[in-house]
Scaffold this motif. Sequence first.
Motif, PDB file in Angstrom:
ATOM      1  N   LEU A   1       0.850  -1.182   0.000  1.00 25.64           N
ATOM      2  CA  LEU A   1       0.000   0.000   0.000  1.00 25.64           C
ATOM      3  C   LEU A   1       0.890   1.238   0.000  1.00 25.64           C
ATOM      4  O   LEU A   1       1.830   1.330   0.786  1.00 25.64           O
ATOM      5  CB  LEU A   1      -0.902   0.004   1.230  1.00 25.64           C
ATOM      6  CG  LEU A   1      -1.920   1.145   1.317  1.00 25.64           C
ATOM      7  CD1 LEU A   1      -3.033   0.952   0.291  1.00 25.64           C
ATOM      8  CD2 LEU A   1      -2.514   1.224   2.731  1.00 25.64           C
ATOM      9  N   VAL A   2       0.578   2.185  -0.891  1.00 25.18           N
ATOM     10  CA  VAL A   2       1.379   3.398  -1.010  1.00 25.18           C
ATOM     11  C   VAL A   2       0.499   4.616  -0.759  1.00 25.18           C
ATOM     12  O   VAL A   2      -0.566   4.752  -1.364  1.00 25.18           O
ATOM     13  CB  VAL A   2       2.034   3.501  -2.405  1.00 25.18           C
ATOM     14  CG1 VAL A   2       2.980   4.697  -2.457  1.00 25.18           C
ATOM     15  CG2 VAL A   2       2.803   2.224  -2.747  1.00 25.18           C
ATOM     16  N   TRP A   3       0.950   5.476   0.114  1.00 27.12           N
ATOM     17  CA  TRP A   3       0.279   6.743   0.423  1.00 27.12           C
ATOM     18  C   TRP A   3       1.010   7.847  -0.323  1.00 27.12           C
ATOM     19  O   TRP A   3       2.203   8.048  -0.129  1.00 27.12           O
ATOM     20  CB  TRP A   3       0.305   6.969   1.929  1.00 27.12           C
ATOM     21  CG  TRP A   3      -0.301   8.247   2.427  1.00 27.12           C
ATOM     22  CD1 TRP A   3      -0.994   9.179   1.716  1.00 27.12           C
ATOM     23  CD2 TRP A   3      -0.276   8.729   3.784  1.00 27.12           C
ATOM     24  NE1 TRP A   3      -1.404  10.208   2.517  1.00 27.12           N
ATOM     25  CE2 TRP A   3      -0.979   9.960   3.799  1.00 27.12           C
ATOM     26  CE3 TRP A   3       0.268   8.242   4.969  1.00 27.12           C
ATOM     27  CZ2 TRP A   3      -1.139  10.702   4.969  1.00 27.12           C
ATOM     28  CZ3 TRP A   3       0.098   8.977   6.125  1.00 27.12           C
ATOM     29  CH2 TRP A   3      -0.598  10.196   6.124  1.00 27.12           C
ATOM     30  N   LEU A   4       0.269   8.540  -1.206  1.00 27.34           N
ATOM     31  CA  LEU A   4       0.841   9.647  -1.962  1.00 27.34           C
ATOM     32  C   LEU A   4       0.178  10.951  -1.544  1.00 27.34           C
ATOM     33  O   LEU A   4      -1.028  10.989  -1.290  1.00 27.34           O
ATOM     34  CB  LEU A   4       0.653   9.451  -3.469  1.00 27.34           C
ATOM     35  CG  LEU A   4       1.326   8.225  -4.088  1.00 27.34           C
ATOM     36  CD1 LEU A   4       0.309   7.113  -4.281  1.00 27.34           C
ATOM     37  CD2 LEU A   4       1.977   8.564  -5.421  1.00 27.34           C
ATOM     38  N   VAL A   5       0.974  12.013  -1.469  1.00 28.03           N
ATOM     39  CA  VAL A   5       0.463  13.338  -1.122  1.00 28.03           C
ATOM     40  C   VAL A   5       0.835  14.317  -2.225  1.00 28.03           C
ATOM     41  O   VAL A   5       1.774  14.104  -2.992  1.00 28.03           O
ATOM     42  CB  VAL A   5       1.026  13.824   0.233  1.00 28.03           C
ATOM     43  CG1 VAL A   5       0.600  12.897   1.352  1.00 28.03           C
ATOM     44  CG2 VAL A   5       2.554  13.933   0.184  1.00 28.03           C
ATOM     45  N   SER A   6       0.097  15.417  -2.285  1.00 32.74           N
ATOM     46  CA  SER A   6       0.361  16.438  -3.295  1.00 32.74           C
ATOM     47  C   SER A   6       1.608  17.234  -2.919  1.00 32.74           C
ATOM     48  O   SER A   6       1.813  17.581  -1.744  1.00 32.74           O
ATOM     49  CB  SER A   6      -0.841  17.380  -3.410  1.00 32.74           C
ATOM     50  OG  SER A   6      -0.543  18.461  -4.262  1.00 32.74           O
ATOM     51  N   ASP A   7       2.446  17.523  -3.919  1.00 32.24           N
ATOM     52  CA  ASP A   7       3.613  18.370  -3.682  1.00 32.24           C
ATOM     53  C   ASP A   7       3.458  19.726  -4.362  1.00 32.24           C
ATOM     54  O   ASP A   7       4.409  20.477  -4.521  1.00 32.24           O
ATOM     55  CB  ASP A   7       4.893  17.693  -4.164  1.00 32.24           C
ATOM     56  CG  ASP A   7       4.908  17.427  -5.664  1.00 32.24           C
ATOM     57  OD1 ASP A   7       3.927  17.813  -6.354  1.00 32.24           O
ATOM     58  OD2 ASP A   7       5.888  16.857  -6.158  1.00 32.24           O
TER      59      ASP A   7
END
Length: 210
Positions: free
Chosen positions: A108-114
Amino acid sequence: MSHTGKITAVLAGLAFLSGGLSASASDGMHYVAAENRFLGPEISCELSEEAGDTAVKTALIEGLEIPQKELSGTRWYYDYVDLSGTGERDVLALLSGPWFSGTGGDTLVWLVSDGNGWKVHQTLTLVRSPVIAADLSGNGRKSLIVYRAGGGTRGMWVELDQVQQENDEYLFTTVNDGVKAPDLGTLKGTALFADDMILDQMTGSYKTLG
């Protein structure tokens, strides 16, 4: 019709009768897995995003430094999720395949906005679908409820909480460090990645990173 074809047709018929149908011109038909529809009376099931978001895909490949030869063998599902309770959407992506999976589950990968796109914030292994997002803290930040099994231990639902780090960022506890989750019958939340992934594999209705 082949034996496999008959099985696929039967499964598709059962999935249709149980509801949770979604149509996609590019990926075919998608269904909620039957077993996920009975997790709890206040747990709703959500199908993953059908379209392949190029920005999310690029962030996964580059952020995880996935070898080119592994891309076509990596299946991925993803959802936009408000994990902070602020209304800002993050992305959770579930990756499976030889490079990401083991007997204990997938990645599972958590991605956030940059500001310009997405970046990998955290990676969790040993994750099985579905992943239930629920506000158990009362502050809006979502906890994740996952089923932990393997290694000769008894399977159980565990809670992964967001823990504030020294740099003020939040990270989920790992699956191995997860604590026993509340009874699912008492929870209100959303089951992400509730798709019938076995049927998707049989019908070829899934996305790969290749």
